[in-house]
Design a protein around this motif. Structure first.
Motif, PDB file in Angstrom:
ATOM      1  N   ASP A 177       0.804  -1.129   0.096  1.00 22.98           N
ATOM      2  CA  ASP A 177      -0.065  -0.057   0.126  1.00 22.98           C
ATOM      3  C   ASP A 177       1.019   1.204   0.112  1.00 22.98           C
ATOM      4  O   ASP A 177       0.856   2.165  -0.728  1.00 22.98           O
ATOM      5  N   LEU A 178       2.089   1.129   0.759  1.00 18.48           N
ATOM      6  CA  LEU A 178       2.713   2.476   0.947  1.00 18.48           C
ATOM      7  C   LEU A 178       3.575   2.567  -0.344  1.00 18.48           C
ATOM      8  O   LEU A 178       3.796   3.688  -0.794  1.00 18.48           O
ATOM      9  N   TYR A 179       3.832   1.519  -1.069  1.00 19.89           N
ATOM     10  CA  TYR A 179       4.886   1.431  -2.251  1.00 19.89           C
ATOM     11  C   TYR A 179       3.991   1.850  -3.381  1.00 19.89           C
ATOM     12  O   TYR A 179       4.456   2.844  -4.233  1.00 19.89           O
ATOM     13  N   TYR A 180       3.036   1.332  -3.740  1.00 21.78           N
ATOM     14  CA  TYR A 180       2.083   1.899  -4.782  1.00 21.78           C
ATOM     15  C   TYR A 180       1.591   3.355  -4.574  1.00 21.78           C
ATOM     16  O   TYR A 180       1.366   3.940  -5.506  1.00 21.78           O
ATOM     17  N   SER A 181       1.390   3.563  -3.351  1.00 21.52           N
ATOM     18  CA  SER A 181       0.999   5.219  -3.056  1.00 21.52           C
ATOM     19  C   SER A 181       2.155   6.039  -3.186  1.00 21.52           C
ATOM     20  O   SER A 181       1.861   7.206  -3.680  1.00 21.52           O
ATOM     21  N   HIS A 182       3.124   5.495  -3.165  1.00 18.51           N
ATOM     22  CA  HIS A 182       4.516   6.375  -3.412  1.00 18.51           C
ATOM     23  C   HIS A 182       4.407   6.652  -4.926  1.00 18.51           C
ATOM     24  O   HIS A 182       4.682   7.723  -5.253  1.00 18.51           O
ATOM     25  N   LEU A 183       4.206   5.688  -5.660  1.00 17.31           N
ATOM     26  CA  LEU A 183       4.410   5.772  -7.241  1.00 17.31           C
ATOM     27  C   LEU A 183       3.111   6.650  -7.619  1.00 17.31           C
ATOM     28  O   LEU A 183       3.390   7.713  -8.533  1.00 17.31           O
ATOM     29  N   ALA A 184       2.134   6.627  -7.017  1.00 16.09           N
ATOM     30  CA  ALA A 184       1.062   7.546  -7.391  1.00 16.09           C
ATOM     31  C   ALA A 184       1.325   8.839  -6.944  1.00 16.09           C
ATOM     32  O   ALA A 184       1.207   9.858  -7.753  1.00 16.09           O
ATOM     33  N   ASN A 185       1.778   8.945  -5.919  1.00 11.54           N
ATOM     34  CA  ASN A 185       2.440  10.562  -5.316  1.00 11.54           C
ATOM     35  C   ASN A 185       3.486  11.047  -6.188  1.00 11.54           C
ATOM     36  O   ASN A 185       3.628  12.114  -6.611  1.00 11.54           O
ATOM     37  N   GLU A 186       4.395  10.348  -6.841  1.00 10.29           N
ATOM     38  CA  GLU A 186       5.559  10.933  -7.673  1.00 10.29           C
ATOM     39  C   GLU A 186       4.889  11.425  -9.004  1.00 10.29           C
ATOM     40  O   GLU A 186       5.365  12.359  -9.528  1.00 10.29           O
ATOM     41  N   ALA A 187       3.743  10.433  -9.485  1.00 13.22           N
ATOM     42  CA  ALA A 187       3.252  10.634 -10.840  1.00 13.22           C
ATOM     43  C   ALA A 187       2.483  12.011 -10.542  1.00 13.22           C
ATOM     44  O   ALA A 187       2.341  12.929 -11.532  1.00 13.22           O
ATOM     45  N   LEU A 188       1.843  12.140  -9.555  1.00  9.54           N
ATOM     46  CA  LEU A 188       1.044  13.558  -9.174  1.00  9.54           C
ATOM     47  C   LEU A 188       1.868  14.632  -9.233  1.00  9.54           C
ATOM     48  O   LEU A 188       1.529  15.816  -9.716  1.00  9.54           O
ATOM     49  N   MET A 189       3.114  14.477  -8.350  1.00  6.33           N
ATOM     50  CA  MET A 189       3.900  15.552  -8.382  1.00  6.33           C
ATOM     51  C   MET A 189       4.558  15.994  -9.696  1.00  6.33           C
ATOM     52  O   MET A 189       4.703  17.149 -10.041  1.00  6.33           O
TER      53      MET A 189
ATOM     54  N   LYS B 101       9.391   5.229   4.527  1.00  3.82           N
ATOM     55  CA  LYS B 101       8.206   6.117   5.209  1.00  3.82           C
ATOM     56  C   LYS B 101       8.535   7.559   5.289  1.00  3.82           C
ATOM     57  O   LYS B 101       7.946   8.600   5.285  1.00  3.82           O
ATOM     58  N   SER B 102       9.701   8.010   5.582  1.00  2.00           N
ATOM     59  CA  SER B 102      10.175   9.220   5.987  1.00  2.00           C
ATOM     60  C   SER B 102      10.180  10.232   4.618  1.00  2.00           C
ATOM     61  O   SER B 102       9.927  11.169   4.982  1.00  2.00           O
ATOM     62  N   PHE B 103      10.193   9.469   3.742  1.00  3.81           N
ATOM     63  CA  PHE B 103       9.906  10.170   2.279  1.00  3.81           C
ATOM     64  C   PHE B 103       8.533  10.979   2.257  1.00  3.81           C
ATOM     65  O   PHE B 103       8.481  12.142   1.559  1.00  3.81           O
ATOM     66  N   PHE B 104       7.631  10.214   2.819  1.00  2.70           N
ATOM     67  CA  PHE B 104       6.101  10.889   2.525  1.00  2.70           C
ATOM     68  C   PHE B 104       5.583  11.943   3.397  1.00  2.70           C
ATOM     69  O   PHE B 104       4.522  12.417   3.453  1.00  2.70           O
ATOM     70  N   HIS B 105       6.518  12.229   4.516  1.00  2.00           N
ATOM     71  CA  HIS B 105       6.253  13.508   5.330  1.00  2.00           C
ATOM     72  C   HIS B 105       5.916  14.586   4.530  1.00  2.00           C
ATOM     73  O   HIS B 105       7.076  15.079   3.464  1.00  2.00           O
TER      74      HIS B 105
END
Length: 356
Positions: free
Chosen positions: A68-80, A303-307
């Motif tokens: 969940d964290l990993y794929y949310s990271h990918l989504a966040n990267e694409a959004l940014m 996890k620290s990346f997502f703050h």
């Protein structure tokens, strides 16, 4: 008289000295190898100490330990990359809201083909679903009328057969609302499709409007390009046999509910994972940030990346939801007159024409 040789007593001390000399020579030859092994162990130990002290641990990939964290990271990267790194065009007003619906193509069981098998279309049940889908949109219906329709291109890079499943899915809706189905995107163009929609979002062309996209069964991968991952409503799993579920992705620009504070966390300890896109100029122009992001991509998400970082008032929120069409084949057939009292010789009253 003994048959065995017995050394003369005076030669025994000489033999003992020779054996000791041989052992000393052997030990001297082994010393370099022992020294190299010791140095190697010291280097490995020092490397391990530095690796652990710097925060690294020997563990499984994050995609396995916390998908969940990993794929949310990918989504966040694409959004940014696709939305937050570019300035929003005026006249987008605070509170602008738009929705994108992602859905799979219709059922292809007993799919129709031409005689040479160069074209593939939806099967009977799939076409029935497509016509049911058209009834879900419009005034007084479940969902608002769409303003744009996108379907996966029938021409596939890995096949000589043209597959019209996605276009067939949206054809009845296009006919009802007199829209064109855009098919200029194929497998591998997910990011390009998302950018096309994001361009319209930033220009304010989609405020209060709905975009519908029919794609392959890999809906989660497309959702990630739109900035929606597990943390904000778009699961990373989509079953091969699933045809009814849709992903609704809602974009809200600078909503009052996001607050006027400069610091905002939408997902607790995980900050802005896949849900809060900052439009700060430094997000795209700060070289240190670019290097930082590139380094994190090489290292893998932590996890620290997502703050939350660089959060400002001007921002896009992304909210996902899984919503079923609730297609009931028998109920729909009955609603269009296929099961009258006394029966009927021919069904399929939902047909657009007689060319099934």
């Amino acid at each position: 008289m003994s048959l065995y040789y017995q050394p003369h007593p005076e030669t025994q001390p000489l033999n003992s000295h020779r054996e000791k000399a041989r052992k000393r020579v052997k030990m001297k030859r082994m010393l370099p190898a022992v020294g190299i092994a010791a140095v190697a162990l010291m280097v490995i130990g020092a490397t391990a100490v530095v690796f652990v002290s710097s925060g690294h641990t020997f563990r499984k990939p994050l995609s396995e330990t916390d998908p969940d964290l990993y794929y949310s990271h990918l989504a966040n990267e694409a959004l940014m990359e696709n939305l937050a790194s570019r300035k929003t065009k005026k006249p987008v007003r605070p509170g602008c809201e738009a929705t994108v619906i992602l859905m799979r193509h219709c059922e292809r069981y007993f799919a129709r083909t031409d005689k040479e098998n160069k074209y593939m279309y939806c099967g009977y049940l799939g076409l029935e679903r497509a016509n049911y889908l058209a009834t879900l949109f419009g005034d007084g219906s479940r969902w608002p009328a769409p303003s744009r329709l996108y379907a996966l291109d029938p021409i596939r890079p890995d096949s000589d057969t043209m597959k019209f499943w996605q276009a067939d899915t949206l054809e009845p809706t296009a006919e009802r609302f007199r829209l064109m189905v855009k098919t200029g995107f194929t497998v591998g163009d997910e990011r390009r499709l998302a950018k096309a929609v994001f361009d319209d979002l930033r220009k304010g062309n989609l405020c209060g409007k709905l975009v519908v996209i029919s794609w392959s069964h890999d809906i989660p991968a497309l959702a990630q390009e739109f900035g929606c991952g597990p943390y904000n409503g778009c699961p990373y799993r989509f079953a091969e046999s699933e045809y009814d579920a849709t992903y609704q992705i809602k974009f809200v620009y600078n909503s009052p509910e996001a607050g006027a504070k400069n610091e905002k966390r939408l997902f607790g300890d995980h900050g802005d994972v896949g849900g809060y896109a900052d439009n700060g100029d430094d997000m795209a122009t700060n070289d240190d940030d670019d290097d930082d992001i590139a380094q994190r991509r090489r290292m893998g998400p932590t996890k620290s990346f997502f703050h939350h970082r660089n959060t400002k008032v001007e921002a896009w929120e992304v909210h996902g939801a899984v919503v079923n069409m609730n297609f009931d084949p028998l109920s729909f057939s009955a609603s269009v007159g296929d099961y009258p009292k006394g029966g009927k010789a021919v069904g399929g009253s939902w047909r657009l024409d007689d060319g099934l």
